[in-house]
Design an enzyme around this catalytic site. Structure first.
Site, mmCIF file in Angstrom:
data_model
loop_
_atom_site.group_PDB
_atom_site.id
_atom_site.type_symbol
_atom_site.label_atom_id
_atom_site.label_comp_id
_atom_site.label_asym_id
_atom_site.label_seq_id
_atom_site.Cartn_x
_atom_site.Cartn_y
_atom_site.Cartn_z
ATOM 1 N N THR A 219 0.862 -1.162 0.000
ATOM 2 C CA THR A 219 0.000 0.000 0.000
ATOM 3 C C THR A 219 0.908 1.225 0.000
ATOM 4 O O THR A 219 2.118 1.120 -0.188
ATOM 5 C CB THR A 219 -1.024 -0.085 1.165
ATOM 6 O OG1 THR A 219 -1.849 1.064 1.127
ATOM 7 C CG2 THR A 219 -0.368 -0.209 2.528
ATOM 8 N N LYS B 18 3.687 1.478 -3.681
ATOM 9 C CA LYS B 18 3.158 0.921 -4.943
ATOM 10 C C LYS B 18 3.962 1.351 -6.173
ATOM 11 O O LYS B 18 4.200 0.553 -7.072
ATOM 12 C CB LYS B 18 1.698 1.334 -5.125
ATOM 13 C CG LYS B 18 0.724 0.585 -4.213
ATOM 14 C CD LYS B 18 -0.700 1.027 -4.525
ATOM 15 C CE LYS B 18 -1.704 0.199 -3.774
ATOM 16 N NZ LYS B 18 -3.086 0.486 -4.183
ATOM 17 N N ASP C 148 -5.835 -3.994 -8.467
ATOM 18 C CA ASP C 148 -6.885 -3.016 -8.147
ATOM 19 C C ASP C 148 -7.906 -2.885 -9.287
ATOM 20 O O ASP C 148 -9.113 -2.836 -9.048
ATOM 21 C CB ASP C 148 -6.274 -1.635 -7.856
ATOM 22 C CG ASP C 148 -5.663 -1.564 -6.463
ATOM 23 O OD1 ASP C 148 -6.091 -2.334 -5.576
ATOM 24 O OD2 ASP C 148 -4.749 -0.742 -6.252
ATOM 25 N N GLY D 172 -11.144 12.315 -9.766
ATOM 26 C CA GLY D 172 -9.816 12.073 -9.209
ATOM 27 C C GLY D 172 -8.944 11.385 -10.244
ATOM 28 O O GLY D 172 -9.457 10.802 -11.222
HETATM 29 P P1 NAP Z 1 -4.347 9.340 -4.165
HETATM 30 O O1 NAP Z 1 -3.354 8.653 -5.022
HETATM 31 O O2 NAP Z 1 -3.904 10.231 -3.067
HETATM 32 O O3 NAP Z 1 -5.331 10.180 -5.153
HETATM 33 C C1 NAP Z 1 -6.363 10.975 -4.669
HETATM 34 C C2 NAP Z 1 -6.993 11.737 -5.821
HETATM 35 O O4 NAP Z 1 -8.050 12.535 -5.299
HETATM 36 C C3 NAP Z 1 -6.031 12.701 -6.523
HETATM 37 O O5 NAP Z 1 -6.410 12.809 -7.865
HETATM 38 C C4 NAP Z 1 -6.290 14.001 -5.770
HETATM 39 O O6 NAP Z 1 -5.986 15.163 -6.509
HETATM 40 C C5 NAP Z 1 -7.797 13.901 -5.595
HETATM 41 N N1 NAP Z 1 -8.261 14.773 -4.509
HETATM 42 C C6 NAP Z 1 -7.883 14.740 -3.214
HETATM 43 N N2 NAP Z 1 -8.524 15.711 -2.523
HETATM 44 C C7 NAP Z 1 -9.312 16.359 -3.426
HETATM 45 C C8 NAP Z 1 -10.192 17.466 -3.338
HETATM 46 N N3 NAP Z 1 -10.403 18.095 -2.176
HETATM 47 N N4 NAP Z 1 -10.824 17.873 -4.456
HETATM 48 C C9 NAP Z 1 -10.602 17.248 -5.650
HETATM 49 N N5 NAP Z 1 -9.772 16.208 -5.802
HETATM 50 C C10 NAP Z 1 -9.127 15.762 -4.703
HETATM 51 O O7 NAP Z 1 -5.318 8.287 -3.467
HETATM 52 P P2 NAP Z 1 -5.775 6.840 -4.023
HETATM 53 O O8 NAP Z 1 -4.880 5.812 -3.500
HETATM 54 O O9 NAP Z 1 -5.995 6.958 -5.481
HETATM 55 O O10 NAP Z 1 -7.172 6.676 -3.264
HETATM 56 C C11 NAP Z 1 -8.295 7.430 -3.630
HETATM 57 C C12 NAP Z 1 -9.531 6.888 -2.919
HETATM 58 O O11 NAP Z 1 -9.784 5.549 -3.343
HETATM 59 C C13 NAP Z 1 -9.380 6.842 -1.394
HETATM 60 O O12 NAP Z 1 -10.596 7.200 -0.815
HETATM 61 C C14 NAP Z 1 -9.081 5.395 -1.116
HETATM 62 O O13 NAP Z 1 -9.546 4.963 0.144
HETATM 63 C C15 NAP Z 1 -9.895 4.705 -2.219
HETATM 64 N N6 NAP Z 1 -9.344 3.407 -2.579
HETATM 65 C C16 NAP Z 1 -10.154 2.321 -2.477
HETATM 66 C C17 NAP Z 1 -9.695 1.078 -2.826
HETATM 67 C C18 NAP Z 1 -10.618 -0.109 -2.724
HETATM 68 O O14 NAP Z 1 -10.137 -1.234 -2.797
HETATM 69 N N7 NAP Z 1 -11.900 0.113 -2.586
HETATM 70 C C19 NAP Z 1 -8.381 0.919 -3.288
HETATM 71 C C20 NAP Z 1 -7.561 2.048 -3.385
HETATM 72 C C21 NAP Z 1 -8.043 3.294 -3.030
HETATM 73 P P3 NAP Z 1 -4.489 15.793 -6.508
HETATM 74 O O15 NAP Z 1 -3.690 14.905 -7.420
HETATM 75 O O16 NAP Z 1 -4.690 17.157 -7.017
HETATM 76 O O17 NAP Z 1 -4.005 15.741 -5.085
#
Ligand code: NAP
Length: 290
Positions: free
Chosen positions: A69, A73, A109, A133
């Site tokens: 995680t 990654k 994923d 996102g």
């Molecule tokens: P990440 O790499 O940090 O990406 C987050 C994304 O959200 C980025 O594009 C970020 O934009 C955007 N973002 C954050 N705050 C924002 C805001 N206030 N307004 C608009 N955009 C915003 O995180 P991730 O690993 O992709 O995870 C994203 C979500 O998916 C999390 O909630 C996580 O728990 C979930 N997830 C779930 C699983 C599952 O198995 N269900 C697996 C992985 C992740 P910037 O690039 O501009 O910061």
């Protein structure tokens, strides 16, 4: 959970920084117990920047595989001897196994998300999909949706360059848009499925959508999926459901990426339906202390 250990017990792990929040040990140990496989799956706190030394330590200690995680990654990608097509395409590894002395990296994923959509009977082939996102999760999900035959994927991102990087991979299918109210409305009005891949609405994270008016624009049959699984029902999902839309949380993706990872670690062919149902129960029902 009762785990019997002996001298032949295989070692599996999840690495992260932090790692204490990870649900992977719970999921994998529940699956291993159910399948009667002689492995133990441990959480290991590997600090940011220490991915390469961990690989040496894991090899010496006899780990057969591990999940990764944040923040490992992407760091794992150049350290692998072999990469699966999915891992190479999205530039991230969440599952690693050691085979004949070689590190093999995978990313489960995207397939986890597709299988969750299959379970929820939400079709993706030929559909228009809006994805909010462009972080790590969306990279895997959007590219997998493209290879699964989605007609059009609009990625709305605060840092639009991240969405543009995805467009370069699938120029005919993925398009990039800024994350703004007007663009959200436009994308919602023209999609069959809206996926939230931002942490907005996640437990322990400050901030939520400023308003949910973009949901008014969704066509009547459109579904909404949140990759978030804690809380199980985000405000986004609650609002979508109140308006009569199918609303699906991230639990299915979490479960299916884990099942897929365990298949890679153990070469078992896991019957997905019953296993997913058992894991859903494990994750959502209060733990019995008996
Ligand atoms: P990440 O790499 O940090 O990406 C987050 C994304 O959200 C980025 O594009 C970020 O934009 C955007 N973002 C954050 N705050 C924002 C805001 N206030 N307004 C608009 N955009 C915003 O995180 P991730 O690993 O992709 O995870 C994203 C979500 O998916 C999390 O909630 C996580 O728990 C979930 N997830 C779930 C699983 C599952 O198995 N269900 C697996 C992985 C992740 P910037 O690039 O501009 O910061």
């Amino acid at each position: 959970m009762q785990v019997e250990l002996n001298n032949a017990t295989g070692l599996l792990a999840v690495i992260g920084d932090p790692v204490a929040h990870s649900r992977s040990p719970l999921l994998h140990n529940a699956m291993l117990a159910r399948l009667g496989l002689n492995y133990i799956y441990l959480p290991v706190h590997v600090l940011r920047g220490r991915t390469a030394p961990w690989l040496d330590a894991a090899r010496e200690a006899g780990f057969q595989g591990f999940n990764a995680t944040m923040p490992h990654k992407t760091a794992l990608v150049p350290l692998m001897d072999e990469l699966s097509e999915d891992a190479a395409r999205c530039g991230a590894v969440n599952t690693v196994r050691l085979r004949e002395g070689r590190w093999q990296g995978f990313n489960t994923d995207g397939i986890g998300f597709l299988r969750a959509m299959e379970d929820a009977e939400i079709p993706v082939r030929g559909r228009k999909i809006a994805v909010l996102g462009a972080g790590g999760a969306v990279q895997s999900v959007a590219l997998k949706l493209a290879s699964a035959g989605a007609a059009e994927i609009t990625v709305l991102a605060r840092t639009v360059e991240k969405a543009e990087a995805l467009v370069k991979m699938e120029p005919g299918i993925i398009r990039a848009r800024p994350f703004s109210g007007a663009e959200l409305n436009r994308a919602a009005a023209d999609c069959d499925l809206l996926v939230n891949g931002t942490p907005l609405g996640m437990a322990g994270v400050s901030g939520n959508f400023e308003d949910f008016s973009f949901l008014d624009a969704l066509p009547p049959g459109a579904a909404v999926c949140d990759l978030i699984y804690s809380p199980l029902k985000t405000k986004l999902l609650q609002n979508a459901e109140n308006m009569g839309h199918r609303a699906v949380n991230g639990l299915g993706m979490l479960i299916h990426q884990a099942i897929c990872a365990l298949e890679l670690f153990t070469d078992e062919n896991i019957e997905r339906g019953p296993m997913a149902a058992m894991l859903r129960k494990t994750l959502t029902e209060p733990i019995s202390r008996d």
